[in-house]
Design a protein around this motif. Structure first.
Motif, short mmCIF file in Angstrom:
data_model
loop_
_atom_site.label_atom_id
_atom_site.label_comp_id
_atom_site.label_asym_id
_atom_site.label_seq_id
_atom_site.Cartn_x
_atom_site.Cartn_y
_atom_site.Cartn_z
N LEU A 6 -35.98 -124.84 31.76
CA LEU A 6 -35.90 -124.99 30.31
C LEU A 6 -35.48 -123.65 29.73
O LEU A 6 -36.03 -122.61 30.10
CB LEU A 6 -37.26 -125.39 29.73
N SER A 7 -34.51 -123.67 28.85
CA SER A 7 -34.06 -122.46 28.17
C SER A 7 -34.23 -122.67 26.68
O SER A 7 -33.61 -123.55 26.09
CB SER A 7 -32.60 -122.16 28.52
N LEU A 8 -35.09 -121.83 26.06
CA LEU A 8 -35.36 -121.93 24.63
C LEU A 8 -34.61 -120.83 23.91
O LEU A 8 -34.71 -119.66 24.26
CB LEU A 8 -36.86 -121.78 24.37
N HIS A 9 -33.86 -121.22 22.89
CA HIS A 9 -33.15 -120.26 22.03
C HIS A 9 -33.74 -120.39 20.63
O HIS A 9 -33.99 -121.50 20.16
CB HIS A 9 -31.65 -120.55 22.00
N THR A 10 -33.92 -119.25 19.96
CA THR A 10 -34.47 -119.26 18.61
C THR A 10 -33.41 -118.82 17.61
O THR A 10 -32.40 -118.24 17.99
CB THR A 10 -35.69 -118.32 18.51
N GLN A 11 -33.68 -119.08 16.34
CA GLN A 11 -32.75 -118.69 15.28
C GLN A 11 -32.66 -117.16 15.19
O GLN A 11 -31.61 -116.63 14.87
CB GLN A 11 -33.22 -119.24 13.93
N ASP A 12 -33.77 -116.47 15.44
CA ASP A 12 -33.78 -115.01 15.33
C ASP A 12 -32.99 -114.33 16.44
O ASP A 12 -32.47 -113.24 16.24
CB ASP A 12 -35.23 -114.49 15.34
N SER A 13 -32.93 -114.93 17.60
CA SER A 13 -32.17 -114.35 18.71
C SER A 13 -31.39 -115.45 19.43
O SER A 13 -31.75 -115.89 20.52
CB SER A 13 -33.12 -113.64 19.69
N PRO A 14 -30.29 -115.91 18.79
CA PRO A 14 -29.54 -117.04 19.37
C PRO A 14 -28.84 -116.72 20.69
O PRO A 14 -28.56 -117.61 21.46
CB PRO A 14 -28.52 -117.37 18.28
N ASN A 15 -28.58 -115.43 20.96
CA ASN A 15 -27.87 -115.07 22.19
C ASN A 15 -28.82 -114.89 23.37
O ASN A 15 -28.37 -114.78 24.49
CB ASN A 15 -27.08 -113.78 21.97
N LYS A 16 -30.12 -114.84 23.10
CA LYS A 16 -31.09 -114.63 24.16
C LYS A 16 -31.89 -115.90 24.37
O LYS A 16 -32.41 -116.47 23.44
CB LYS A 16 -32.03 -113.48 23.80
N GLY A 17 -31.97 -116.33 25.62
CA GLY A 17 -32.73 -117.52 25.95
C GLY A 17 -34.00 -117.15 26.69
O GLY A 17 -34.04 -116.19 27.47
N TYR A 18 -35.05 -117.90 26.46
CA TYR A 18 -36.32 -117.69 27.13
C TYR A 18 -36.50 -118.84 28.09
O TYR A 18 -36.60 -119.99 27.68
CB TYR A 18 -37.45 -117.62 26.10
N GLU A 19 -36.53 -118.52 29.39
CA GLU A 19 -36.51 -119.57 30.41
C GLU A 19 -37.89 -119.84 30.98
O GLU A 19 -38.74 -118.95 31.05
CB GLU A 19 -35.55 -119.18 31.53
N TYR A 20 -38.05 -121.10 31.36
CA TYR A 20 -39.27 -121.54 32.02
C TYR A 20 -38.87 -122.50 33.13
O TYR A 20 -38.48 -123.63 32.86
CB TYR A 20 -40.20 -122.23 31.01
N PRO A 21 -38.96 -122.05 34.40
CA PRO A 21 -38.58 -122.92 35.51
C PRO A 21 -39.79 -123.66 36.09
O PRO A 21 -40.92 -123.16 36.06
CB PRO A 21 -38.02 -121.94 36.53
N VAL A 22 -39.56 -124.85 36.59
CA VAL A 22 -40.57 -125.61 37.32
C VAL A 22 -39.93 -126.24 38.55
O VAL A 22 -38.74 -126.57 38.54
CB VAL A 22 -41.24 -126.72 36.46
N ASP A 23 -40.72 -126.37 39.61
CA ASP A 23 -40.29 -127.07 40.83
C ASP A 23 -40.96 -128.43 40.84
O ASP A 23 -42.19 -128.52 40.84
CB ASP A 23 -40.67 -126.27 42.08
N LEU A 24 -40.15 -129.46 40.85
CA LEU A 24 -40.68 -130.82 40.81
C LEU A 24 -40.45 -131.53 42.13
O LEU A 24 -39.36 -131.46 42.71
CB LEU A 24 -40.02 -131.63 39.68
N SER A 25 -41.47 -132.22 42.57
CA SER A 25 -41.33 -133.06 43.76
C SER A 25 -40.62 -134.35 43.36
O SER A 25 -40.39 -134.62 42.18
CB SER A 25 -42.71 -133.36 44.34
N GLN A 26 -40.32 -135.17 44.35
CA GLN A 26 -39.62 -136.43 44.11
C GLN A 26 -40.43 -137.32 43.15
O GLN A 26 -39.87 -137.96 42.27
CB GLN A 26 -39.39 -137.16 45.44
N HIS A 27 -41.74 -137.33 43.32
CA HIS A 27 -42.60 -138.15 42.46
C HIS A 27 -42.46 -137.75 40.99
O HIS A 27 -42.35 -138.60 40.12
CB HIS A 27 -44.06 -138.03 42.91
N TYR A 28 -42.49 -136.44 40.72
CA TYR A 28 -42.40 -135.96 39.34
C TYR A 28 -40.97 -136.04 38.80
O TYR A 28 -40.78 -136.14 37.59
CB TYR A 28 -42.92 -134.54 39.21
N GLU A 29 -39.98 -135.99 39.69
CA GLU A 29 -38.60 -136.19 39.23
C GLU A 29 -38.42 -137.62 38.70
O GLU A 29 -37.73 -137.83 37.71
CB GLU A 29 -37.60 -135.97 40.37
#
Length: 131
Positions: A6-29
């Motif tokens: 997930l990459s979150l961009h805000t109005q205050d810093s549109p060029n910078k993204g804040y990322e949050y990665p997760v590893d999902l198993s087949q069940h969660y996919e």
């Protein structure tokens, strides 16, 4: 395990993204809504608030998670979302309770020597003000 980001961009810093990665198993996919338990949602919220220094309220978090779940169900590995979020420093300003310095300062008479009207018919100020 497959990595989804997930990459979150805000109005205050549109060029910078804040990322949050997760590893999902087949069940969660196949069932991504089951992955996002209240604990995982809180962890996501805390991470994004810490990184972006923006306040992520419950409706923002719901919008982020709903969008991410939809993208995971469609098979997208990267999800980008742009939100107008208030800064953390601005969110609790109205809740500040500071009584300030309530002491009345010492009163003293003003120093009027040397102050006289430059022109006009007024008498010297010392005659008007008598302590």
């Amino acid at each position: 395990m497959v990595k989804y980001t997930l990459s979150l961009h805000t109005q205050d810093s549109p060029n910078k993204g804040y990322e949050y990665p997760v590893d999902l198993s087949q069940h969660y996919e196949d069932n991504p809504e089951k992955y996002f338990t209240p604990a995982k949602c809180q962890e996501l919220q805390n991470h994004l608030q810490t990184e972006s220094l923006c306040a992520i309220r419950e409706h923002h978090l719901k919008q982020i998670i709903d969008t991410w779940i939809e993208d995971i169900q469609e098979g997208y590995r990267n999800t980008t979302i742009k939100l107008d979020l208030p800064l953390l420093s601005e969110t609790n300003v109205d809740q500040i309770q500071d009584n300030g310095n309530q002491e009345i300062p010492d009163l003293f008479p003003p120093e009027l020597t040397g102050i006289e009207p430059i022109e006009g018919m007024l008498p010297p100020l010392q005659e008007i003000y008598s302590p």
